[in-house]
Each structure stands twice: as structure tokens, then as C-alpha cells.
Write an enzyme that holds these catalytic residues in place. Structure first.
Site, PDB file in Angstrom:
ATOM      1  N   LYS A  18      42.461  38.691  28.062  1.00 46.67           N
ATOM      2  CA  LYS A  18      43.639  37.994  27.557  1.00 46.67           C
ATOM      3  C   LYS A  18      43.508  37.688  26.075  1.00 46.67           C
ATOM      4  CE  LYS A  18      41.505  33.852  27.031  1.00 46.67           C
ATOM      5  NZ  LYS A  18      41.316  33.202  25.697  1.00 46.67           N
ATOM      6  N   GLY A 111      35.946  35.399  23.565  1.00 48.46           N
ATOM      7  CA  GLY A 111      37.235  34.737  23.453  1.00 48.46           C
ATOM      8  C   GLY A 111      38.349  35.433  24.193  1.00 48.46           C
ATOM      9  N   GLY A 114      36.299  37.146  29.473  1.00 50.95           N
ATOM     10  CA  GLY A 114      35.586  38.171  30.228  1.00 50.95           C
ATOM     11  C   GLY A 114      34.916  37.635  31.478  1.00 50.95           C
ATOM     12  N   SER A 116      35.674  34.852  33.117  1.00 50.41           N
ATOM     13  CA  SER A 116      36.725  34.405  34.035  1.00 50.41           C
ATOM     14  C   SER A 116      37.387  35.590  34.724  1.00 50.41           C
ATOM     15  CB  SER A 116      37.774  33.588  33.272  1.00 50.41           C
ATOM     16  OG  SER A 116      37.217  32.389  32.785  1.00 50.41           O
ATOM     17  N   ALA A 117      37.561  36.693  33.987  1.00 52.98           N
ATOM     18  CA  ALA A 117      38.128  37.895  34.589  1.00 52.98           C
ATOM     19  C   ALA A 117      37.243  38.405  35.713  1.00 52.98           C
ATOM     20  CB  ALA A 117      38.322  38.976  33.524  1.00 52.98           C
ATOM     21  N   ASP A 149      40.391  29.498  32.843  1.00 50.47           N
ATOM     22  CA  ASP A 149      41.084  30.768  32.625  1.00 50.47           C
ATOM     23  C   ASP A 149      41.191  31.631  33.883  1.00 50.47           C
ATOM     24  OD1 ASP A 149      41.444  30.178  29.946  1.00 50.47           O
ATOM     25  OD2 ASP A 149      39.702  31.325  29.265  1.00 50.47           O
TER      26      ASP A 149
END
Length: 308
Positions: A18, A111, A114, A116-117, A149
Site C-alpha cells: 500500500k 513503509g 509488507g 501486515s500484507a 494495517d
């Protein structure tokens, strides 16, 4: 959820990174968190997470791809924590386990969410692997326990986040936006950036989305969007990594509509007028030698999605 997966099969999930079109932060609260107001956009830079059956109680992870050596592979890995949390909370006492494989493309501590993904990918992959009766909303609620996130990484698209950034409202966004991402050597941890943010005395009681940003998204006006981009964490990131200022200036000089540090950095995101402009900017920026790599992406794109 989908039909049960046999123990011989693998569930693969693709999940996007994001950028924050707007990131407004309040002062540090007594509980240690900062109130946030942010507009997320998921972009076409993806990690993939595989989940396969493992003996009960075993949760392992293997990481391959870019910066794989910088990702922990023990119990502190966020994807492992996600799988364990899902099994404990929704497993109904079943003897569950999972072997995970993460294929990295989203920068580590860059930032762009990554970690959280990867947690979002593990939640969806394991929910399908184990055939759990959990809804998307329930999965996002669980994800918020892992990180602010994670719910957005599950949802994708464009969304307004409030609270810690995990209280999401979908945002109407027309058109496709083209970005050039500049990846720097090294990392910037989010806690370190927020600590410098506090040291600098930054933070506001007014966390409104900038005037014009939501209208720009509704109309698909790239120039108006560029004028509305804001990141309250950028001064703190630049204080920790002053050389990023040169990268921001280079993007402006080379024709970017707007330049900003992505989230807590050190990735720098350049908004381009269109796809040809993004191609030109990426080539010219690569020749400057100010970053380790340059990548063109577009958004918004969906959140976590099943591939197999």
C-alpha cells in the site's frame, strides 16, 4: 469459506502493498498509540503466501525472494503469529498446524505494509486451508489484533482508516493511478519513526483528510490528487534518513506530479501523470543512482486474493 482442502494441497494467496495518500497523526496517547486518519491505496506490488498442512501445533515459515534474509522466520514472524491466532481463536479446538512459504516483493520495513500484507495472506490462506467458518469482516477484525494495517491489506482498494488506521471505510476512486516507487538500502522501523515524530513535537489534534483529496479520487483528477498528498510522518523519516530529501527532489525535478515518503519510509513514492510518464520517470530515476531499485506500480488493486 471455500470447500475443505486436502492435506496434499497448497493454498496460495496474493496480497498487495500500500501507499498512504494521506497520513495524519495525532500526538502520542497515554496508551502509547497515535490516533490516525489515513487514506490507503493498494498498489500492484505483491507478496504471495502459501499455506499447507502441518502436524498439529507446528507453524513454520520459509521466506524467499527480495530481502528474504531480513525477515524473521521464528515465532515472531507476523504471518506465523497470524496463523497461530487464527487457529487458537477460530479452530474450535481442532488439531491444526500450517507450513507457510512467503514470496517477498514488498520491501521489508519499507513503509508499504509488507509484514501486515504477509499476515493478511496467512490469515486468508489458513482460513481456507482449514475450512474455517469465518466471514471477511470477522477476518479483518481478527487481523486488527495483529497490526493496524492488516485489515486494509485484506480489503485492498482505496479506504479511509481511522483510530489506529484499522477502522476502515471504503472510498470511491475512479481511474487508475500510476506510481514509481524508489527503494532505499536499509530499513526504517515504524516504531523508530513514531519515536522521532514524538521527539520533534509533531502531531495535531486535527486529523481531517486534506481538502480536495476525496474529490480528486472521485473525479480521477491526478493533478488534484498530487496537490492533496500529505504524510505527517515524513519529517520524522527524513530526520532519520536525511538522504531521502535528495531522492524527493530528484523526483520533482524529473517530472513527478508529486513526491512523498511512503508511510514510515524509507520507500519514496512518486505519482506520475499517466503510464507513459511513469515509464519515463522510472528510467530517468534509475539512472540517477540515488536508490537501490525502482519499480512501477498502479492502483487501486484488490486486497488479499486466492490464487490456488
Amino acid at each position: 469459506m471455500a470447500s475443505p482442502v486436502t492435506e496434499a494441497e497448497v493454498v496460495r494467496v496474493r496480497v498487495a502493498g500500500k501507499v498512504n495518500l494521506s497520513l495524519r497523526s495525532g500526538r502520542r496517547r497515554p496508551d502509547g498509540y497515535h490516533s490516525l486518519s489515513t487514506v490507503f491505496q493498494a498498489v500492484s506490488l505483491y507478496d504471495e503466501v502459501d499455506a499447507s498442512w502441518a502436524p498439529p501445533g507446528r507453524f513454520s515459515v520459509q521466506v524467499v525472494g527480495e530481502q528474504a534474509d531480513q525477515v524473521p522466520t521464528g515465532d515472531d514472524n507476523l504471518a506465523v503469529r497470524a496463523a497461530r491466532l487464527l487457529a487458537r481463536t477460530w479452530g474450535a479446538g481442532k488439531p491444526l498446524g500450517a507450513d507457510l512459504v512467503i514470496r517477498k516483493s514488498i520491501p521489508v520495513a519499507g513503509g508499504m505494509a509488507g509484514g501486515s500484507a504477509d499476515a493478511a495472506g496467512a490469515l486468508l490462506a489458513c482460513a481456507v486451508l482449514w475450512d474455517l467458518d469465518i466471514s471477511p469482516d470477522e477476518l479483518r477484525t481478527l487481523g486488527a489484533r495483529l497490526g493496524a494495517d492488516v485489515p486494509f491489506c485484506l480489503a485492498g482498494g482505496t479506504a479511509l482508516g481511522r483510530g489506529r488506521g484499522d477502522e476502515l471505510t471504503s472510498v470511491l476512486s475512479r481511474g487508475t493511478y500510476h506510481w514509481v516507487l524508489a527503494f532505499s538500502d536499509g530499513e526504517l522501523s515504524t516504531p523508530a519513526v513514531f519515536a522521532r515524530f514524538d521527539e520533534l513535537g509533531l502531531g495535531s489534534d486535527h486529523l481531517d483528510v486534506p481538502d480536495g483529496l476525496l474529490n480528486a479520487l472521485v473525479s480521477g483528477d491526478v493533478q488534484a490528487l498530487g496537490r492533496s498528498l500529505v504524510n505527517d510522518l515524513e519529517p520524522a523519516a527524513l530526520a532519520l534518513r536525511p538522504q531521502l530529501s535528495h531522492l524527493l527532489e530528484a523526483g520533482d525535478d524529473l517530472g513527478a506530479v508529486a513526491s512523498m515518503v511512503s508511510g514510515s519510509g524509507p520507500t519514496v513514492a512518486f505519482l506520475a501523470a499517466n503510464e507513459p510518464a511513469a515509464v519515463d520517470l522510472s528510467v530517468r530515476l534509475s539512472s540517477e543512482g540515488l536508490c537501490r531499485a525502482v519499480k512501477r506500480v498502479s492502483g487501486p488493486v484488490p486486497g488479499a486474493r486466492l490464487l490456488v
